[in-house]
Design an enzyme around this catalytic site. Structure first.
Site, short mmCIF file in Angstrom:
data_model
loop_
_atom_site.label_atom_id
_atom_site.label_comp_id
_atom_site.label_asym_id
_atom_site.label_seq_id
_atom_site.Cartn_x
_atom_site.Cartn_y
_atom_site.Cartn_z
N SER A 262 -6.77 3.86 15.98
CA SER A 262 -6.32 3.03 17.11
C SER A 262 -6.49 3.81 18.39
N VAL B 182 0.82 -1.23 0.00
CA VAL B 182 0.00 0.00 0.00
C VAL B 182 0.85 1.27 0.00
N ASN C 2 -7.15 -1.25 6.19
CA ASN C 2 -6.82 -1.93 7.44
C ASN C 2 -5.32 -2.22 7.61
N LYS D 211 -2.22 7.25 13.42
CA LYS D 211 -3.58 6.83 13.78
C LYS D 211 -4.45 8.03 14.19
N TYR E 35 3.52 5.69 15.24
CA TYR E 35 2.23 4.99 15.05
C TYR E 35 1.05 5.87 15.51
N ALA E 36 1.19 6.46 16.71
CA ALA E 36 0.10 7.29 17.25
C ALA E 36 -0.17 8.48 16.32
N ALA E 37 0.91 9.04 15.76
CA ALA E 37 0.74 10.18 14.84
C ALA E 37 -0.10 9.76 13.63
N1 CAA Z 1 3.72 3.12 30.51
C1 CAA Z 1 4.56 3.76 31.33
N2 CAA Z 1 5.89 3.63 31.25
C2 CAA Z 1 6.39 2.82 30.31
C3 CAA Z 1 5.57 2.11 29.44
C4 CAA Z 1 4.17 2.29 29.57
N3 CAA Z 1 3.30 1.67 28.75
N4 CAA Z 1 6.35 1.39 28.61
C5 CAA Z 1 7.62 1.62 28.96
N5 CAA Z 1 7.65 2.47 30.00
C6 CAA Z 1 8.81 2.98 30.70
C7 CAA Z 1 9.66 1.82 31.24
O1 CAA Z 1 9.17 1.41 32.49
C8 CAA Z 1 11.03 2.46 31.34
O2 CAA Z 1 11.06 3.27 32.49
P1 CAA Z 1 12.46 3.59 33.24
O3 CAA Z 1 13.32 4.34 32.27
O4 CAA Z 1 12.04 4.40 34.40
O5 CAA Z 1 13.01 2.23 33.60
C9 CAA Z 1 11.05 3.38 30.12
O6 CAA Z 1 9.68 3.63 29.78
C10 CAA Z 1 11.75 2.75 28.95
O7 CAA Z 1 11.12 1.49 28.67
P2 CAA Z 1 11.93 0.23 28.13
O8 CAA Z 1 13.02 -0.13 29.12
O9 CAA Z 1 10.97 -0.84 27.78
O10 CAA Z 1 12.65 0.85 26.87
P3 CAA Z 1 13.09 0.14 25.56
O11 CAA Z 1 13.79 1.17 24.77
O12 CAA Z 1 13.78 -1.15 25.84
O13 CAA Z 1 11.71 -0.28 24.83
C11 CAA Z 1 9.59 0.08 23.83
C12 CAA Z 1 10.78 0.73 24.54
C13 CAA Z 1 10.06 -0.51 22.49
C14 CAA Z 1 8.60 1.21 23.54
C15 CAA Z 1 8.96 -1.03 24.68
O14 CAA Z 1 8.72 -0.53 25.97
C16 CAA Z 1 7.67 -1.51 24.08
O15 CAA Z 1 7.65 -2.28 23.12
N6 CAA Z 1 6.56 -1.05 24.66
C17 CAA Z 1 5.23 -1.40 24.14
C18 CAA Z 1 4.74 -0.33 23.22
C19 CAA Z 1 3.29 -0.59 22.90
O16 CAA Z 1 2.41 -0.49 23.75
N7 CAA Z 1 3.02 -0.95 21.64
C20 CAA Z 1 1.68 -1.31 21.21
C21 CAA Z 1 1.81 -2.36 20.10
S1 CAA Z 1 0.23 -3.00 19.63
C22 CAA Z 1 -0.41 -1.77 18.70
O17 CAA Z 1 0.22 -0.83 18.32
C23 CAA Z 1 -1.85 -1.86 18.33
C24 CAA Z 1 -2.59 -0.69 18.79
O18 CAA Z 1 -3.04 0.08 17.93
C25 CAA Z 1 -2.84 -0.49 20.20
P1 NAI Z 2 -1.38 -7.70 11.76
O1 NAI Z 2 0.06 -7.39 11.87
O2 NAI Z 2 -1.91 -8.96 12.32
O3 NAI Z 2 -1.84 -7.63 10.22
C1 NAI Z 2 -1.47 -6.55 9.44
C2 NAI Z 2 -1.52 -6.98 8.00
O4 NAI Z 2 -1.13 -5.85 7.19
C3 NAI Z 2 -0.53 -8.10 7.66
O5 NAI Z 2 -1.18 -9.11 6.93
C4 NAI Z 2 0.54 -7.42 6.84
O6 NAI Z 2 1.15 -8.29 5.88
C5 NAI Z 2 -0.26 -6.31 6.17
N1 NAI Z 2 0.60 -5.23 5.71
C6 NAI Z 2 1.56 -4.59 6.41
N2 NAI Z 2 2.16 -3.69 5.64
C7 NAI Z 2 1.56 -3.74 4.42
C8 NAI Z 2 1.74 -3.05 3.21
N3 NAI Z 2 2.71 -2.13 3.07
N4 NAI Z 2 0.95 -3.34 2.17
C9 NAI Z 2 -0.01 -4.29 2.29
N5 NAI Z 2 -0.22 -5.00 3.41
C10 NAI Z 2 0.56 -4.72 4.47
O7 NAI Z 2 -2.12 -6.43 12.38
P2 NAI Z 2 -3.58 -6.27 12.97
O8 NAI Z 2 -3.49 -6.26 14.44
O9 NAI Z 2 -4.53 -7.19 12.31
O10 NAI Z 2 -3.88 -4.77 12.53
C11 NAI Z 2 -4.80 -4.41 11.54
C12 NAI Z 2 -5.05 -2.91 11.66
O11 NAI Z 2 -5.61 -2.62 12.93
C13 NAI Z 2 -3.78 -2.07 11.56
O12 NAI Z 2 -4.05 -0.87 10.87
C14 NAI Z 2 -3.46 -1.77 13.00
O13 NAI Z 2 -2.69 -0.61 13.13
C15 NAI Z 2 -4.84 -1.61 13.57
N6 NAI Z 2 -4.96 -1.78 15.00
C16 NAI Z 2 -4.57 -2.95 15.59
C17 NAI Z 2 -4.69 -3.10 16.95
C18 NAI Z 2 -4.27 -4.32 17.67
O14 NAI Z 2 -4.22 -4.28 18.91
N7 NAI Z 2 -4.00 -5.44 17.02
C19 NAI Z 2 -5.25 -2.01 17.78
C20 NAI Z 2 -5.62 -0.84 17.04
C21 NAI Z 2 -5.48 -0.75 15.69
#
Ligand code: CAA
Ligand code: NAI
Length: 243
Positions: A138, A60, A86, A155, A151-153
């Site tokens: 998100s 995409v 999506n 979304k 990511y937040a930016a």
């Molecule tokens: N809330 C508060 N504090 C947090 C935190 C949280 N959620 N996450 C990390 N911190 C704090 C840690 O406790 C740590 O604090 P100290 O410096 O006081 O020890 C500090 O932030 C740094 O954290 P890390 O040691 O983990 O730092 P890192 O550089 O090794 O990793 C990171 C940073 C990659 C962001 C890792 O913490 C991480 O992967 N966090 C999860 C991020 C997340 O929530 N992603 C969502 C993915 S799913 C998704 O995106 C779908 C969706 O739409 C929701």
């Molecule tokens: P996932 O990682 O399971 O699936 C994402 C899919 O997108 C994969 O099949 C991947 O191959 C495809 N993809 C990635 N980059 C692509 C590209 N450049 N072109 C075409 N396809 C591509 O993720 P999930 O969880 O199913 O997420 C779907 C949507 O929902 C995403 O936009 C995600 O940001 C959003 N979302 C997910 C949440 C969660 O907690 N899982 C929470 C909030 C939002």
């Protein structure tokens, strides 16, 4: 049959939420194009979902690839009724450590990718004087999330694009809405540190993560005629995590 014979493109439908949406849309009578860059998973799910599903490999983030996707769908079935933007990726890092690449990759897929797909599909919906666009925001975009500057930016931007497109496209007969999922059980959350995921789960009043089908049902509602007066809206499907 809430989507009888409707033609839907669902990006990122080879896995996770998009796959659940493809399955759900087909249950309701739609013809679904699974648009994803994961070739192996895409072919496997299309085979599993049967004759109403077709896999087309696409990146995409790449305009030419999206043009090819839309041209192929039009050539095969002649129209596009529903686009679900999506596909999405994460490249999590604290702001102090985030690289330019991590920032840009997420913008390219989550934001520019949605722009590409919508812009290429829209002329066909305008010509038909109807269509449904569903974008994926998100909880992170609505409330922010540690480690997700990029990511937040994107979304949060989805919410603004959705409202803008609602204003531009409403008079052309096109419905535009978004879904903002909470933490949902897919590969995307499996990459999170377990302690942070447990913390997120614990603050959800429903005390569980979302399932891909929970989110797919919201896409289905917005894609159906039942939502024809819902427009420019971002539907939060997150178990009230931040209430
Ligand atoms: N809330 C508060 N504090 C947090 C935190 C949280 N959620 N996450 C990390 N911190 C704090 C840690 O406790 C740590 O604090 P100290 O410096 O006081 O020890 C500090 O932030 C740094 O954290 P890390 O040691 O983990 O730092 P890192 O550089 O090794 O990793 C990171 C940073 C990659 C962001 C890792 O913490 C991480 O992967 N966090 C999860 C991020 C997340 O929530 N992603 C969502 C993915 S799913 C998704 O995106 C779908 C969706 O739409 C929701
Ligand atoms: P996932 O990682 O399971 O699936 C994402 C899919 O997108 C994969 O099949 C991947 O191959 C495809 N993809 C990635 N980059 C692509 C590209 N450049 N072109 C075409 N396809 C591509 O993720 P999930 O969880 O199913 O997420 C779907 C949507 O929902 C995403 O936009 C995600 O940001 C959003 N979302 C997910 C949440 C969660 O907690 N899982 C929470 C909030 C939002």
């Amino acid at each position: 049959m809430r989507l009888n014979n409707k033609v839907a493109i669902i990006t990122g439908a080879a896995n996770g939420i998009g796959y659940a949406a493809a399955e759900r849309f087909i249950e309701e009578g739609a013809v679904v194009f699974i648009a994803d860059y994961d070739n192996d998973a895409g072919n496997a799910v299309a085979q599993h979902l049967g004759e109403k599903a077709t896999f087309i490999q696409v990146d995409v983030a790449n305009r030419e690839s999206v043009k090819q996707l839309v041209a192929t769908v039009i050539e095969q079935v002649g129209c596009i009724d529903i686009l679900v933007n999506n596909a999405g990726i994460t490249r999590d890092a604290m702001l102090t450590k985030m690289t330019e690449d991590q920032f840009q990759q997420v913008l390219d897929v989550n934001l520019t990718g949605v722009f590409h797909c919508t812009q290429e599909v829209i002329p066909h919906m305008v010509a038909a004087k109807s269509g449904k666009i569903i974008n994926t925001s998100s909880v992170s975009g609505v409330y922010g999330n540690v480690g997700q500057t990029n990511y937040a930016a994107t979304k949060a931007a989805i919410v603004g694009m959705t409202k803008t497109w609602a204003k531009e496209l409403g008079r052309k007969g096109i419905n535009v809405n978004a879904v903002a999922p909470g933490f949902t059980e897919t590969d995307m959350v499996k990459k999170m540190p377990e302690n942070i995921l447990a913390q997120m789960r614990s603050i959800v009043p429903l005390q569980r993560l979302g399932t891909p089908r929970d989110i797919a049902n919201a896409y289905l509602f917005l894609a159906s005629d039942e939502a024809s007066y819902v427009h420019g809206h971002t539907l939060h499907v997150d178990g009230a995590i931040m209430m």
